[in-house]
Design an enzyme around this catalytic site. Structure first.
Site, PDB file in Angstrom:
ATOM      1  N   LYS A  66       0.857  -1.198   0.000  1.00  0.00           N
ATOM      2  CA  LYS A  66       0.000   0.000   0.000  1.00  0.00           C
ATOM      3  C   LYS A  66       0.886   1.240   0.000  1.00  0.00           C
ATOM      4  O   LYS A  66       1.928   1.281   0.688  1.00  0.00           O
ATOM      5  CB  LYS A  66      -0.870  -0.034   1.253  1.00  0.00           C
ATOM      6  CG  LYS A  66      -1.894   1.086   1.387  1.00  0.00           C
ATOM      7  CD  LYS A  66      -2.750   0.844   2.643  1.00  0.00           C
ATOM      8  CE  LYS A  66      -3.871   1.860   2.765  1.00  0.00           C
ATOM      9  NZ  LYS A  66      -4.712   1.571   3.955  1.00  0.00           N
ATOM     10  N   SER A 141      -9.614   1.692   3.277  1.00  0.00           N
ATOM     11  CA  SER A 141      -8.758   2.494   2.424  1.00  0.00           C
ATOM     12  C   SER A 141      -7.742   1.651   1.638  1.00  0.00           C
ATOM     13  O   SER A 141      -7.089   2.189   0.737  1.00  0.00           O
ATOM     14  CB  SER A 141      -8.007   3.533   3.250  1.00  0.00           C
ATOM     15  OG  SER A 141      -7.193   2.903   4.193  1.00  0.00           O
ATOM     16  N   SER A 165      -9.848  -0.682   7.469  1.00  0.00           N
ATOM     17  CA  SER A 165      -9.304  -0.480   6.124  1.00  0.00           C
ATOM     18  C   SER A 165      -8.587  -1.655   5.475  1.00  0.00           C
ATOM     19  O   SER A 165      -8.194  -1.536   4.324  1.00  0.00           O
ATOM     20  CB  SER A 165      -8.353   0.723   6.135  1.00  0.00           C
ATOM     21  OG  SER A 165      -9.098   1.910   6.302  1.00  0.00           O
TER      22      SER A 165
END
Lengths: 483, 483, 94
Positions: A66, A141, A165
């Site tokens: 990420k 997210s 997330s």
């Protein structure tokens, strides 16, 4: 051939590499090629296909990271325009551990800006598409990481989870996502959103893969005062059934959830049947304050974020707004240009909650609600070993469906937020498929399983056994997301 | 000190001390002294995304030592807080400090109670550069982060001071205390000791406090005293005219003696303090406290008491010596050299040497910085004490020592200042004096003792002060047949 | 709930510049969120200690040993406006 390579689980690929049947290069290149042409907008940075290093427990396999993790010399944006072009002078501990264990970064994934969001529509670099249905969100997210794993662009990925997330996008993308105990994995190098909640975690297609990654990631880090690792380490799962395990269900908590789709509710009930058939015992527990988790979370997280994001001021790195203004103008213009709407909203909310006259009513109270939630879980775990809930109230929703009302988006985190506040580990595994409330093809539904702090081995063990019992074998359309 | 109109000044001090650790408060960068800008920075003290603080154990140790030396209660558990505001010298957009749970509170030093002692990190340095690149007012500023992150101990007193001179003297004692501990260089000119003063007036004899103003950053003891004096005058003037004193933050310009308001037109600071989630509490163990206590050197108050009780010094002299670290050190080396009673040495150091240094315009230089070695002053004191030379001769020797340094015995030899060994020689000079001034001799014989002055003076001049005044007087009387 | 004045005040504290339309929208969005958040006001939380840290650690300290600093070049590498060996910014007023 390359398609098959991309169907392998990480554990499967590692076995074949170890057997000499497959080279790390082949695996890496197959994925790197797919990443290069992907159309899910899951990646912000892509590695060149090239030679893999191999060796170590992670075998040179490609992993998606990420874009919230600092990678020295490689652009790290946290999904924000305010960090466009930013190249950190150091690498996050979690990533360093993976590299030391032989992993290879195939790309850095798109995400909601500064990890604030539940749909990956808040990225400064465009939304990520769900490989199951490109008109729908992958969740957030860590939407890019989830879409990458579901879309077979990487066998595994790491993301971060502050209020859900990792778990929520895992649920919406039909994969496994784990948020470990707070403090299990170092936060050093993770661009901070909410310091007392943020945790790194794996997104994978199987529970065993999650365990392998987790083992490589955990440990006390002298650079992170809040890190402890996992005392006793992480055992790989081996359990074959659920005999002797008590699964707690908090009906009151689930009852007060808003917007739970019928398909999700039905899948959850079916999961409880599967648990019972596999030898597990379903018991009733109470989490009286967990229903207030969203309220507490949406004070605490924005408050900490408002301070964590104050460093984006155009002075030392990142965006500085053009023009000859005075200092105040530079600050305001830089931040207003660089931050998206959701980030601004949360900074405002957090600043307000901490401001003079409001601290006690908001931040002070929210931290007390948090204490109650910690106590609730401790109490519940006296009569059960694990707690189960749906991961998300809905399956993947359409792009734009929740943009009009921020609150409706926040409520996506209803089931995941309490575990974040309590700092306990929780995993989402695919439980089945269900039709969305508005009709249409079926989409994945996740089951969340939570455990007491530092009980990751037990959690993974049970999750693995349940995963075997559920036999979720659906996948997004072949080649979904490929260029 | 009377400020006019029957008002009593009420003064409190807020002191910041830069600790003499090797590295910064929360990262491993070395502390710098006048180095090139930005050569002692790292991602942490530059506030890069994802970085985290880790507390310096030596800073905790020094802070504990200071707190114990000030007789404070050590908090069983203290935490760090974030103090949030925007300024270019503040890389994270918040300062890590302590708020309502400080390291220590409730102590006392002399007549002044200590409100609290806490730890925090220093800001970076901002230099102002004009458009042309030369330093003058507005335009641009340049930030040097070398200083940013230096450990600071903040000490806040209760408003127990009533007089600017007392404030100065008290600060000297505080400085000496901290210097003796070794926790800081406590150099006001270099900025390792910074002092703000809170000043208010109230009608003499009343209890309620008046509105206070804050005088920032006076960087010498003299300016501190003058600044407070100036502010007291200003407030007295306002109150005398029937006006109210407004709360304000002021800067004192020692060159012009003027006070200017620093309160900007900006919004008042709302620091939005909240507990620092990236750091865990400090809970000093018994071992830590015992070690801090054991590390404390003899402190001024204890030293004063020892000087009085063991060395027999008067309170005035003992206080003078013990309240100045360098002076006390000098004195102790002198008495260690031996050869004279401590009282005698003390009188020569504080009475004669200090006065002489002030006279010769080296008032800012104390004995420790002078050319007079402590061994020399001790030797000199011994010679006078043993009457090897007269007090007058001793003063002459001192003059030479101050000007050139050296060894008293050698100087006595060289200048021929030795006492008159041969009483016959002295008698001869006395007789000559009587012969030279028969009128005076006559008056003395008649009972007018004051007339002996000129005769003594004559002898002293003839002997170049080598003779002992008392002996000369006695001898004159003898020779005049007065017995 | 939260009005225009408060929005402007908070925006200033956070160094955010909001356009006129943004101010209205922010006020209404924040009000909606705060409405929900304020449910915690109904709970009885007397005597409950706030949780600032979920992990029960104390005294995590590091030895006072130097670690390598960045070279000045690296420190300034990402700076939007490096000058005179430092980070240049518009001067703060007052």
């Amino acid at each position: 051939m390359t398609d098959e390579l991309r169907e392998l689980s990480a554990a499967g690929a590692l076995r074949r590499i170890e057997a000499g049947d497959l080279s790390p290069d082949e695996v890496f290149d197959a994925h790197a090629d797919a990443v290069a042409g992907e159309r899910l907008n899951a990646f912000l940075w892509r590695a060149e296909p090239g030679s893999a290093t191999g060796g170590g427990g992670l075998g040179g396999l490609p992993i998606a990271i990420k874009d919230l993790f600092c990678t020295e010399g490689i652009e790290t944006t946290a999904g924000s325009r305010i960090l466009e072009g930013y190249r950190p002078p150091y690498t996050a501990t979690a990533v360093a551990r993976l590299l030391d264990a032989g992993a290879r970064v195939v790309g850095k994934t798109n995400m909601d800006e500064f990890a604030m969001g539940s749909s990956n529509e808040n990225s400064g670099y465009g939304p990520v598409l769900n490989p199951w249905d490109e008109g729908r969100v992958p969740g957030g997210s860590s939407g890019g990481s989830a879409a990458a794993v579901a879309g077979r662009l990487a066998p595994w990925a790491i993301g971060t989870d502050t209020g859900g997330s990792i778990r929520q996008p895992a649920s919406l993308c039909g994969i496994v996502g784990l948020k470990p105990t707070y403090g299990a994995i170092s936060r050093y190098g993770m661009v901070a959103f909410a310091s007392s909640l943020d945790q790194c975690g794996p997104l994978t297609r199987t529970v065993t893969d999650a365990a392998i990654l987790l083992r490589a990631l955990v440990g006390r880090d002298p650079c992170d005062s809040t890190s402890v690792g996992i005392p006793g380490g992480v055992e790989l799962p081996a359990r074959e059934d659920l005999t002797g395990i008590r699964f707690g269900v908090a009906r009151d908590f689930s009852h007060h959830a808003e917007g739970v789709e019928p398909g999700v509710a039905a899948t959850f009930e079916r999961s409880l049947d599967v648990i019972a058939r596999a030898g597990g015992e379903v018991v009733d527990v109470e989490l009286p304050h967990a229903g207030h988790g969203i309220s507490a979370y949406y004070v605490i997280a924005p408050a900490e974020a408002s301070a964590n994001l104050a460093r984006y001021d155009g002075v030392r790195f990142g965006l500085r707004a053009a023009g000859d203004g005075d200092l105040l103008t530079m600050y305001e213009r830089t931040r207003s240009t660089g931050f998206g709407a959701e980030v601004k909203r949360r900074i405002m909310l957090g600043t307000y909650a901490l401001s003079s006259g409001y601290y006690d009513a908001y931040y002070g109270r929210a931290q007390r609600v948090r204490t109650r939630i910690v106590e609730d879980f401790a109490g519940a775990f006296e009569s059960c070993d694990l707690i189960v809930t749906p991961t998300s109230p809905s399956v993947a929703f359409e792009l734009g469906a929740k943009s009009a009302d921020p609150l409706s988006m926040y409520l996506s985190d209803y089931f995941t937020v309490p575990m974040s506040l309590a700092g306990i580990p929780a995993i989402s595994i695919p439980a089945g498929l269900a039709e969305p409330a508005g009709g249409g093809p079926q989409l994945p539904v996740g089951l969340q399983i939570a455990a007491p702090a530092f009980a990751e081995s037990e959690l993974l063990d049970a999750a693995h056994a349940l995963e075997q019992a559920i036999e979720f074998d659906a996948a997004p359309p072949r080649g979904a997301g490929d260029g | 000190m009377a400020s006019g109109g029957g008002y009593e000044p009420v003064i409190g001090l807020e002191i910041h001390v830069q600790l003499a650790t090797r590295t910064k408060m929360f990262c491993g960068c070395e502390l710098s002294f006048g180095d090139e800008p930005n050569v002692h920075t790292c991602p942490i003290c530059l506030g890069h995304p994802g970085t985290l603080p880790v507390t310096n154990e030596q800073a905790i140790r020094f802070a504990l030592e200071i707190a114990l030396a000030l007789g404070c209660e050590i908090a069983p558990r203290s935490i760090f807080h974030r103090k949030n505001y925007f300024y270019p010298d503040l890389p994270k957009g918040y300062q890590v400090s302590q708020y309502d749970v400080p390291l220590a509170s409730g102590g006392r030093l002399g007549d002044v109670r200590i409100h609290r002692v806490h730890l925090e990190e220093d800001a970076a340095k901002l230099s102002h550069v004009g458009e042309s690149g030369r330093i003058h007012g507005s335009g641009a500023s340049v930030v040097d982060f070398n200083r940013g992150g230096t450990p600071l101990v903040e000490i806040v007193t209760e408003p127990d001071l009533r007089d600017p001179a007392d404030a100065r003297a008290w600060l000297q004692v505080l400085r000496t205390t901290i210097k003796q501990i070794g926790a800081s260089d406590v150099n006001m000119e270099q900025g390792s000791l910074r002092c703000d003063a809170n000043v208010s007036l109230r009608p003499a004899g009343t209890e309620e406090l008046g509105t206070k103003t804050e005088l920032k950053n006076m960087n010498s003891f003299r300016f501190l005293e003058r600044g407070i004096e100036a502010e007291i005058s200003r407030q007295a003037g306002l109150l005398g005219a029937g006006d109210a004193v407004a709360q304000d933050t002021l800067h004192f310009d020692p060159r012009t003696g003027s006070l200017t308001s620093l309160r900007s037109k900006e919004y008042a600071h709302d620091y939005r303090y909240f507990p620092e989630p990236d750091l865990v509490p400090v809970a000093p163990t018994e071992e830590m406290i015992a070690a801090a206590r054991a590390a404390l050197p003899e402190l001024p108050a204890d030293r004063r008491r020892r000087y009085e009780s063991e060395l027999g010094l008067s309170e005035k002299v003992a206080t003078q010596l013990s309240s100045d670290a360098e002076l006390a050190g000098y004195f102790e080396r002198a008495i260690a050299a031996g050869g004279a009673e401590p009282v005698t040495v003390a009188n020569w150091v504080t009475g004669e040497l200090v006065a002489r240094l002030r006279e010769t315009g080296d008032g800012e230089v104390g004995p420790a910085g002078s050319r007079v070695d402590p061994e020399a002053i001790a030797a000199l004191a011994g010679m006078v004490e043993r009457k090897e030379i007269s007090t007058g001769a001793g003063r002459q020797v001192l003059g030479v020592l101050v000007a050139e340094g050296g060894d008293p015995a050698a100087i006595v030899e060289r200048e021929g200042l030795g006492g008159i060994e041969d009483s016959g020689e002295l008698e001869a000079i006395v007789d000559a004096a009587i012969e030279a001034d028969p009128a005076a001799a006559e008056r003395v014989r008649d009972g007018n003792m004051k007339a002996i002055g000129p005769l003594v003076g004559h002898v002293m001049r003839e002997t170049k002060g080598r003779a002992d005044g008392g002996d000369v007087t006695r001898l004159i009387r003898e020779r005049l047949g007065l017995g | 709930m939260i009005d225009r004045e408060q929005v402007l005040h908070v925006a200033r504290l956070a160094r955010l510049e909001l356009g006129d339309d943004e101010i209205e929208r922010m006020a209404s969005e924040l009000s909606g969120i705060l409405d929900h958040v304020e449910r915690i006001g109904e709970l009885d939380l007397d005597g409950v200690e706030p949780t600032s840290h979920v992990v029960a650690l104390e005294n995590v300290l590091r030895p006072d040993q130097p670690r390598p600093s960045l070279s000045r070049e690296r420190a300034l590498e990402q700076a939007p406006d490096p000058a005179d060996g430092g980070f240049r910014v518009p001067s703060p007023q007052a």
